[in-house]
Each structure stands twice: as C-alpha cells, then as structure tokens.
Design a protein around this motif. Sequence first.
Motif, mmCIF file in Angstrom:
data_model
loop_
_atom_site.group_PDB
_atom_site.id
_atom_site.type_symbol
_atom_site.label_atom_id
_atom_site.label_comp_id
_atom_site.label_asym_id
_atom_site.label_seq_id
_atom_site.Cartn_x
_atom_site.Cartn_y
_atom_site.Cartn_z
ATOM 1 N N SER A 18 26.723 42.404 2.537
ATOM 2 C CA SER A 18 26.062 41.904 3.745
ATOM 3 C C SER A 18 26.466 42.616 5.035
ATOM 4 C CB SER A 18 26.282 40.397 3.884
ATOM 5 O OG SER A 18 25.580 39.728 2.870
ATOM 6 N N TYR A 57 18.523 38.849 9.344
ATOM 7 C CA TYR A 57 17.443 38.207 8.604
ATOM 8 C C TYR A 57 17.466 38.615 7.126
ATOM 9 C CZ TYR A 57 12.733 37.091 6.991
ATOM 10 O OH TYR A 57 11.673 36.629 6.267
ATOM 11 N N CYS A 59 20.058 39.602 5.455
ATOM 12 C CA CYS A 59 21.229 38.918 4.875
ATOM 13 C C CYS A 59 20.898 37.473 4.553
ATOM 14 C CB CYS A 59 22.417 38.980 5.831
ATOM 15 S SG CYS A 59 23.177 40.594 5.933
ATOM 16 N N TYR A 60 20.197 36.820 5.451
ATOM 17 C CA TYR A 60 19.783 35.439 5.209
ATOM 18 C C TYR A 60 18.943 35.349 3.938
ATOM 19 C CZ TYR A 60 16.752 31.373 5.486
ATOM 20 O OH TYR A 60 16.033 30.252 5.173
ATOM 21 N N ARG A 64 20.701 33.217 0.860
ATOM 22 C CA ARG A 64 20.273 31.824 0.689
ATOM 23 C C ARG A 64 20.152 31.452 -0.776
ATOM 24 N NH1 ARG A 64 13.868 31.341 2.060
ATOM 25 N NH2 ARG A 64 13.276 33.178 0.874
#
Length: 98
Positions: A18, A57, A59-60, A64
Amino acid sequence: MPDAAIVYGVKRAAWMISPSFVVPFLMIAVGAWTGVLTGHFSLLLALSALMTAYGVYVCYLMLRRPEELAVEENHVSWAHMYRMMFVAQVGFAAAYLL
C-alpha cells in the motif's frame, strides 16, 4: 522468489504494498519544493495532490476486501493501478512541457 501473498498472506501483502501507491506521489511535492524536479511548480504540486488522492483510493479498493485479490482474476484495483500510472505520465509531461 516466492510471491509475497503466498509467503505473508493476501491481507498482509496488500498492506505491505500500500505505501507504494502513496509515498512516491508525495515525493513529487518534495522534489518540487527542493528543486530536484524542475518542471512547472504549480503543476507538479497539483499532480502530487491528485495522484496521492488517487493512490489512497486505490489502497482503499485493495484493502477493503483483500481476499478478493486472490480469488478474482482481474480485481478492480488493478485497472486503477494502470490508469494511475498513465495519469502520472501525462501529468509529468504537462508539467515539463507547459
């Protein structure tokens, strides 16, 4: 060399990679401020901000539900990674040509 996802597991491997989606784009601003990057200062700062936000974004998307990275052939985050590199190239071209 074995794949990080195999050695560490998908979730840990996703967390390990990340920073590579955020830190390099923060370094654009550092390079602009220190004079290492000599392109258009404001465009370089804008590129840094845009790409850092885009990296967060991605990474999100990746973090998730990291287990989907191992079971889906083409996770949505992969397409964004390629787009992110394209936008960075265009941004650098603009900063040095304008």
